[in-house]
Design a protein around this motif. Structure first.
Motif, PDB file in Angstrom:
ATOM      1  N   SER A 132      11.948  16.541  -6.752  1.00  0.00           N
ATOM      2  CA  SER A 132      11.338  15.478  -5.955  1.00  0.00           C
ATOM      3  C   SER A 132      11.785  15.675  -4.519  1.00  0.00           C
ATOM      4  CB  SER A 132      11.809  14.107  -6.458  1.00  0.00           C
ATOM      5  OG  SER A 132      11.507  13.085  -5.523  1.00  0.00           O
ATOM      6  N   GLY A 179       6.579  14.077  -2.715  1.00  0.00           N
ATOM      7  CA  GLY A 179       6.855  12.680  -2.403  1.00  0.00           C
ATOM      8  C   GLY A 179       6.137  11.828  -3.431  1.00  0.00           C
ATOM      9  N   PRO A 180       5.689  10.635  -3.068  1.00  0.00           N
ATOM     10  CA  PRO A 180       4.982   9.767  -4.017  1.00  0.00           C
ATOM     11  C   PRO A 180       3.715  10.428  -4.569  1.00  0.00           C
ATOM     12  CG  PRO A 180       5.614   8.543  -2.053  1.00  0.00           C
ATOM     13  CD  PRO A 180       5.884   9.985  -1.746  1.00  0.00           C
ATOM     14  N   ASP A 182       0.575   9.515  -7.444  1.00  0.00           N
ATOM     15  CA  ASP A 182      -0.013   8.386  -8.182  1.00  0.00           C
ATOM     16  C   ASP A 182      -0.062   8.684  -9.679  1.00  0.00           C
ATOM     17  OD1 ASP A 182      -0.411   6.922  -5.841  1.00  0.00           O
ATOM     18  OD2 ASP A 182      -2.325   7.887  -5.455  1.00  0.00           O
ATOM     19  N   ASN A 186       5.554   5.218 -11.474  1.00  0.00           N
ATOM     20  CA  ASN A 186       5.800   3.921 -10.829  1.00  0.00           C
ATOM     21  C   ASN A 186       6.140   2.847 -11.857  1.00  0.00           C
ATOM     22  OD1 ASN A 186       4.041   5.719  -9.497  1.00  0.00           O
ATOM     23  ND2 ASN A 186       3.185   4.120  -8.221  1.00  0.00           N
ATOM     24  N   PHE A 193       5.197   1.996  -4.856  1.00  0.00           N
ATOM     25  CA  PHE A 193       5.451   2.924  -3.767  1.00  0.00           C
ATOM     26  C   PHE A 193       5.208   2.268  -2.409  1.00  0.00           C
ATOM     27  CE2 PHE A 193       4.720   6.736  -6.651  1.00  0.00           C
ATOM     28  CZ  PHE A 193       6.055   7.078  -6.655  1.00  0.00           C
ATOM     29  N   GLY A 197       0.633   7.380  -2.245  1.00  0.00           N
ATOM     30  CA  GLY A 197       0.901   8.620  -2.952  1.00  0.00           C
ATOM     31  C   GLY A 197      -0.280   9.572  -2.914  1.00  0.00           C
ATOM     32  N   GLN A 247      13.228   2.257   0.180  1.00  0.00           N
ATOM     33  CA  GLN A 247      13.428   2.051  -1.254  1.00  0.00           C
ATOM     34  C   GLN A 247      13.357   0.566  -1.615  1.00  0.00           C
ATOM     35  OE1 GLN A 247      12.960   5.604  -1.736  1.00  0.00           O
ATOM     36  NE2 GLN A 247      13.594   4.572  -3.591  1.00  0.00           N
ATOM     37  N   LYS A 250       9.991  -0.655  -2.349  1.00  0.00           N
ATOM     38  CA  LYS A 250       9.440  -0.267  -3.646  1.00  0.00           C
ATOM     39  C   LYS A 250       9.723  -1.306  -4.727  1.00  0.00           C
ATOM     40  CE  LYS A 250       9.841   4.759  -3.082  1.00  0.00           C
ATOM     41  NZ  LYS A 250      10.469   5.966  -3.625  1.00  0.00           N
TER      42      LYS A 250
END
Length: 252
Positions: A132, A179-180, A182, A186, A193, A197, A247, A250
């Motif tokens: 990640s 990164g993010p 979809d 989640n 997020f 994403g 964060q 999120k």
């Protein structure tokens, strides 16, 4: 026909890898905990697909998978299984965190080592460890364990890549650092997020290009490439505060 092994193929990035590699003509070996989802995936593809149901949070099942694959000639291994846990370290569930570490790090390590030995003996092969962009940062407040688990993946892959090169090995290893994206990640991590994403399709397409070019660290999307570059220019205390702020968003 080339063979690709994909862990965590029941959903998200792993599922998309199955579709895109099948389109390239790979025979597939897919693993996951949910047999019905693997059967659904097999029905969607026009290439040979072998299903192996396994719970990679259990060390015995990781070693059993390696044993089962001893006679297989695997050309590409997508070491993808993993999940995240979000929240304050004081409040997150320790059992869930330990399970995460078992999948993200211990299973990843066992399978990486086992398949790498097989590829080294056969003289070729490629391995993609799915990490990640979190693994490229010094830490992630409010997803502390997850960031640490992915830093392990990146660090291990980088080190092994150097060892293989110095040995003159024809096996190539890479780490995917998106990164993010979809996916169902989640929901399992209980996060929303903070940034939009990219699609699993874009993530996997860029990953496959990176593998084909023998890139060591693959960061899909220009936005995340720029963000990772920017992170190296920001003083550590400021970067940690910025990460913490993102964060916390999120957590809803």
């Amino acid at each position: 026909m080339k063979t690709a092994l994909i862990t965590g193929a029941t959903s998200g990035i792993g599922n998309e890898f199955a579709h895109q590699l099948a389109a390239k003509g790979y025979r597939l070996i897919v693993t996951g905990r949910r047999a019905e989802r693997l059967e659904q995936l097999k029905a969607q593809l026009d290439v040979p697909v072998e299903i192996i149901v396994a719970d990679l949070s259990k060390k015995k099942e990781c070693f059993a998978l390696i044993k089962k694959l001893e006679e297989e000639d695997i050309d590409l291994f997508i070491n993808n299984a993993g999940f995240g846990v979000a929240g304050s370290f004081l409040e997150t569930d320790v059992d869930k965190e330990i399970s995460m570490i078992k999948v993200n790090d211990i299973a990843m390590h066992i399978l990486f080592k086992g398949i790498l030995h097989n590829m080294q003996e056969s003289g070729s092969g490629k391995i993609l460890n799915v990490a990640s962009s979190a693994g490229l940062l010094p830490g992630g407040p409010y997803m502390a364990g997850y960031y640490a688990s992915k830093a392990y993946v990146v660090s291990l892959t980088r080190a092994v890549a150097v060892e293989l090169k110095q040995k003159g090995s024809q096996v190539r290893v890479s780490a995917l650092c998106p990164g993010p994206v979809d996916t169902e990640f989640n929901d399992r991590a209980d996060v929303v997020f903070a940034l939009k994403g990219i699609s699993p399709k874009q993530c996997v397409a860029e990953a496959i290009k990176g593998i084909e070019r023998n890139k060591l660290i693959i960061v899909p999307s220009l936005r995340m490439k720029l963000a990772c570059t920017f992170s190296h220019l920001v003083p550590y205390p400021i970067l940690m505060k910025l990460t913490a702020r993102q964060q916390k968003k999120k957590l809803g």
